[in-house]
Design a protein around this motif. Sequence first.
Motif, PDB file in Angstrom:
ATOM      1  N   MET A 107      13.020  64.288  -9.403  1.00 46.33           N
ATOM      2  CA  MET A 107      12.311  64.982 -10.466  1.00 46.33           C
ATOM      3  C   MET A 107      12.363  66.499 -10.301  1.00 46.33           C
ATOM      4  SD  MET A 107       8.486  64.172 -11.866  1.00 46.33           S
ATOM      5  CE  MET A 107       7.964  64.697 -13.506  1.00 46.33           C
ATOM      6  N   LEU A 108      12.321  66.962  -9.054  1.00 46.18           N
ATOM      7  CA  LEU A 108      12.321  68.399  -8.815  1.00 46.18           C
ATOM      8  C   LEU A 108      13.663  69.041  -9.152  1.00 46.18           C
ATOM      9  CD1 LEU A 108      10.316  68.607  -5.471  1.00 46.18           C
ATOM     10  CD2 LEU A 108       9.510  69.074  -7.777  1.00 46.18           C
ATOM     11  N   LYS A 109      14.713  68.227  -9.306  1.00 48.45           N
ATOM     12  CA  LYS A 109      16.014  68.759  -9.687  1.00 48.45           C
ATOM     13  C   LYS A 109      16.157  68.891 -11.193  1.00 48.45           C
ATOM     14  CE  LYS A 109      18.628  67.063  -5.685  1.00 48.45           C
ATOM     15  NZ  LYS A 109      19.779  66.244  -5.236  1.00 48.45           N
ATOM     16  N   ASP A 110      15.226  68.303 -11.937  1.00 46.97           N
ATOM     17  CA  ASP A 110      15.295  68.373 -13.391  1.00 46.97           C
ATOM     18  C   ASP A 110      15.057  69.820 -13.834  1.00 46.97           C
ATOM     19  OD1 ASP A 110      13.592  68.267 -16.131  1.00 46.97           O
ATOM     20  OD2 ASP A 110      15.063  66.666 -16.087  1.00 46.97           O
ATOM     21  N   PRO A 111      15.959  70.393 -14.641  1.00 50.43           N
ATOM     22  CA  PRO A 111      15.834  71.801 -15.035  1.00 50.43           C
ATOM     23  C   PRO A 111      14.537  72.110 -15.780  1.00 50.43           C
ATOM     24  CG  PRO A 111      18.040  71.006 -15.492  1.00 50.43           C
ATOM     25  CD  PRO A 111      17.226  69.800 -15.124  1.00 50.43           C
ATOM     26  N   PHE A 112      14.074  71.185 -16.620  1.00 47.60           N
ATOM     27  CA  PHE A 112      12.820  71.409 -17.342  1.00 47.60           C
ATOM     28  C   PHE A 112      11.647  71.500 -16.367  1.00 47.60           C
ATOM     29  CE2 PHE A 112       8.920  69.562 -19.051  1.00 47.60           C
ATOM     30  CZ  PHE A 112       8.695  70.379 -20.157  1.00 47.60           C
ATOM     31  N   VAL A 113      11.569  70.550 -15.446  1.00 46.58           N
ATOM     32  CA  VAL A 113      10.479  70.525 -14.463  1.00 46.58           C
ATOM     33  C   VAL A 113      10.545  71.766 -13.574  1.00 46.58           C
ATOM     34  CG1 VAL A 113       9.494  69.281 -12.502  1.00 46.58           C
ATOM     35  CG2 VAL A 113      10.338  68.012 -14.485  1.00 46.58           C
ATOM     36  N   ALA A 114      11.759  72.110 -13.131  1.00 49.50           N
ATOM     37  CA  ALA A 114      11.919  73.265 -12.252  1.00 49.50           C
ATOM     38  C   ALA A 114      11.477  74.555 -12.936  1.00 49.50           C
ATOM     39  CB  ALA A 114      13.375  73.379 -11.796  1.00 49.50           C
ATOM     40  N   ALA A 115      11.841  74.723 -14.213  1.00 48.87           N
ATOM     41  CA  ALA A 115      11.463  75.940 -14.940  1.00 48.87           C
ATOM     42  C   ALA A 115       9.955  76.017 -15.134  1.00 48.87           C
ATOM     43  CB  ALA A 115      12.171  75.971 -16.296  1.00 48.87           C
ATOM     44  N   LEU A 116       9.323  74.879 -15.417  1.00 50.01           N
ATOM     45  CA  LEU A 116       7.871  74.862 -15.587  1.00 50.01           C
ATOM     46  C   LEU A 116       7.164  75.182 -14.271  1.00 50.01           C
ATOM     47  CD1 LEU A 116       5.423  74.377 -17.384  1.00 50.01           C
ATOM     48  CD2 LEU A 116       5.602  71.926 -16.867  1.00 50.01           C
ATOM     49  N   LEU A 117       7.645  74.600 -13.179  1.00 50.54           N
ATOM     50  CA  LEU A 117       7.045  74.852 -11.868  1.00 50.54           C
ATOM     51  C   LEU A 117       7.200  76.309 -11.454  1.00 50.54           C
ATOM     52  CD1 LEU A 117       8.120  71.667  -9.878  1.00 50.54           C
ATOM     53  CD2 LEU A 117       5.817  72.270 -10.644  1.00 50.54           C
ATOM     54  N   ASN A 118       8.319  76.904 -11.813  1.00 51.20           N
ATOM     55  CA  ASN A 118       8.537  78.309 -11.494  1.00 51.20           C
ATOM     56  C   ASN A 118       7.455  79.168 -12.139  1.00 51.20           C
ATOM     57  OD1 ASN A 118      10.434  80.549 -10.493  1.00 51.20           O
ATOM     58  ND2 ASN A 118      10.230  81.046 -12.655  1.00 51.20           N
ATOM     59  N   GLY A 119       7.142  78.869 -13.404  1.00 54.79           N
ATOM     60  CA  GLY A 119       6.094  79.606 -14.093  1.00 54.79           C
ATOM     61  C   GLY A 119       4.721  79.346 -13.515  1.00 54.79           C
ATOM     62  N   LEU A 120       4.430  78.099 -13.206  1.00 57.40           N
ATOM     63  CA  LEU A 120       3.132  77.758 -12.628  1.00 57.40           C
ATOM     64  C   LEU A 120       2.933  78.453 -11.289  1.00 57.40           C
ATOM     65  CD1 LEU A 120       2.952  73.927 -13.429  1.00 57.40           C
ATOM     66  CD2 LEU A 120       1.599  75.749 -14.493  1.00 57.40           C
ATOM     67  N   SER A 121       3.977  78.500 -10.475  1.00 56.01           N
ATOM     68  CA  SER A 121       3.895  79.169  -9.180  1.00 56.01           C
ATOM     69  C   SER A 121       3.556  80.641  -9.357  1.00 56.01           C
ATOM     70  CB  SER A 121       5.222  79.019  -8.438  1.00 56.01           C
ATOM     71  OG  SER A 121       5.223  79.768  -7.239  1.00 56.01           O
ATOM     72  N   LYS A 122       4.224  81.283 -10.300  1.00 56.83           N
ATOM     73  CA  LYS A 122       4.007  82.712 -10.534  1.00 56.83           C
ATOM     74  C   LYS A 122       2.577  83.007 -10.978  1.00 56.83           C
ATOM     75  CE  LYS A 122       5.818  84.476 -14.276  1.00 56.83           C
ATOM     76  NZ  LYS A 122       6.786  85.039 -15.230  1.00 56.83           N
ATOM     77  N   TYR A 123       2.081  82.240 -11.948  1.00 59.37           N
ATOM     78  CA  TYR A 123       0.762  82.554 -12.504  1.00 59.37           C
ATOM     79  C   TYR A 123      -0.388  82.082 -11.609  1.00 59.37           C
ATOM     80  CZ  TYR A 123       3.254  84.087 -16.602  1.00 59.37           C
ATOM     81  OH  TYR A 123       4.089  84.770 -17.440  1.00 59.37           O
ATOM     82  N   LEU A 124      -0.204  81.003 -10.881  1.00 59.23           N
ATOM     83  CA  LEU A 124      -1.237  80.614  -9.913  1.00 59.23           C
ATOM     84  C   LEU A 124      -1.392  81.683  -8.848  1.00 59.23           C
ATOM     85  CD1 LEU A 124      -0.500  76.796  -9.504  1.00 59.23           C
ATOM     86  CD2 LEU A 124      -2.603  77.818 -10.390  1.00 59.23           C
ATOM     87  N   ASN A 125      -0.275  82.266  -8.427  1.00 57.63           N
ATOM     88  CA  ASN A 125      -0.325  83.342  -7.448  1.00 57.63           C
ATOM     89  C   ASN A 125      -1.068  84.554  -8.018  1.00 57.63           C
ATOM     90  OD1 ASN A 125       0.618  84.613  -4.866  1.00 57.63           O
ATOM     91  ND2 ASN A 125       1.671  85.970  -6.295  1.00 57.63           N
ATOM     92  N   GLU A 126      -0.807  84.877  -9.289  1.00 54.15           N
ATOM     93  CA  GLU A 126      -1.472  86.015  -9.919  1.00 54.15           C
ATOM     94  C   GLU A 126      -2.981  85.799 -10.016  1.00 54.15           C
ATOM     95  OE1 GLU A 126       0.217  87.096 -13.657  1.00 54.15           O
ATOM     96  OE2 GLU A 126       2.195  87.575 -12.814  1.00 54.15           O
ATOM     97  N   TYR A 127      -3.392  84.562 -10.193  1.00 56.41           N
ATOM     98  CA  TYR A 127      -4.813  84.252 -10.305  1.00 56.41           C
ATOM     99  C   TYR A 127      -5.466  84.019  -8.940  1.00 56.41           C
ATOM    100  CZ  TYR A 127      -5.175  83.918 -15.397  1.00 56.41           C
ATOM    101  OH  TYR A 127      -5.225  84.209 -16.752  1.00 56.41           O
ATOM    102  N   GLY A 128      -4.691  84.166  -7.870  1.00 56.29           N
ATOM    103  CA  GLY A 128      -5.247  84.055  -6.532  1.00 56.29           C
ATOM    104  C   GLY A 128      -5.366  82.649  -5.994  1.00 56.29           C
TER     105      GLY A 128
END
Length: 370
Positions: A107-128
Amino acid sequence: MLGTAWVYMSNEINRAKGKEGIQSESDVQARIRIKDIAQQIGVSTATVSNVIHGKTEKISKRTVEKVQQTLEESGYIPNMAAVLLAQNSSKIVCVVLSDDVKYQNQMLKDPFVAALLNGLSKYLNEYGYFLMLKEEREVEKIVQYASMWNMAGLILIGYCKMDYDSLRNKMRIPFLVVDGYSEETKRYSDIGIDNEDGGYQAGNYLISMGHTKVMFLSDNDLSGDHERYMGMKRAFAEAGIPMEEGHFKLLPMDKKERLAYFQKLKKQTDRYSAAFCASDIYAIEFMNCCLDEGIHIPEEFSIMGFDDIPMAEYVRPRLTTIRQDLDKRAEMAVRMLDKLITHSASPYKEILPVSLVERESVKRLKVPLF
């Protein structure tokens, strides 16, 4: 084994909890101890520990700054598992993925899932927040993980309404679902996209390009894919164009079986002028199959997808598709979850718009195929 995690938690976590709370970091910090820091600047070990854990209400600003400076200069690294457990909220948000059979444990190789996770990682970090990632097919285990790690919240991807309701009945931790496809959002927040309108846009676009014989490709007729299909049907109905019998092509979930099925579909390209695929991945797979057999895209057959994953712009011909803004979805998801965590906000549902991205994989027909 707790699975893949994007935040590493020490194995010392269980023994870091004692009757009086968190034990001294000297138990787990071998090289530089709190005691050493305290002796160096002439304060108690309790003062240093309180600064590390953010409990500075009763400590002077000057002392806090002095302790922080000494900690930085010494290179002291606290046991984060202990620090997080000492707080009311761990600041850990776990993104839990349904280990769906169609992904074949990748599942982690799926481009859709990977792109969504990339965004979630970025914004969770911004929110601390700290991001933990878990693939899990058994929803009952999610309750155990949430309690074990003292999680602040959860983001769930790929489960069904029954799973979400079951989790809500068994835990109080705030959670948000991605593409929940449920009208019931009083107990958890849900962020989705306007799939029906996406299908409608795709149908209208294909019609405007002269395509009246269009096949629809999906591995199911449920939830989002069903909405995309119904949107396409609405566009054709409004244009007064009857759809070809058997135009819905149900794809196998197994990749090898699906590729074999594409071999059969390419033989039907004389009956149809285009294919609208429920995902970019399927569109690209089908396009490659056609190209391998000498069917030129879009000169002899047109293909469009849905999602606008990064790969859609790099394949040749570049893929015409319906775009969902995954970065925006990730940002909105984190914002919604943060409101649930920090403000005890009421759960709500958010549906984001989609848009057509015209590239090179759909040909304009001079004479529509009737």
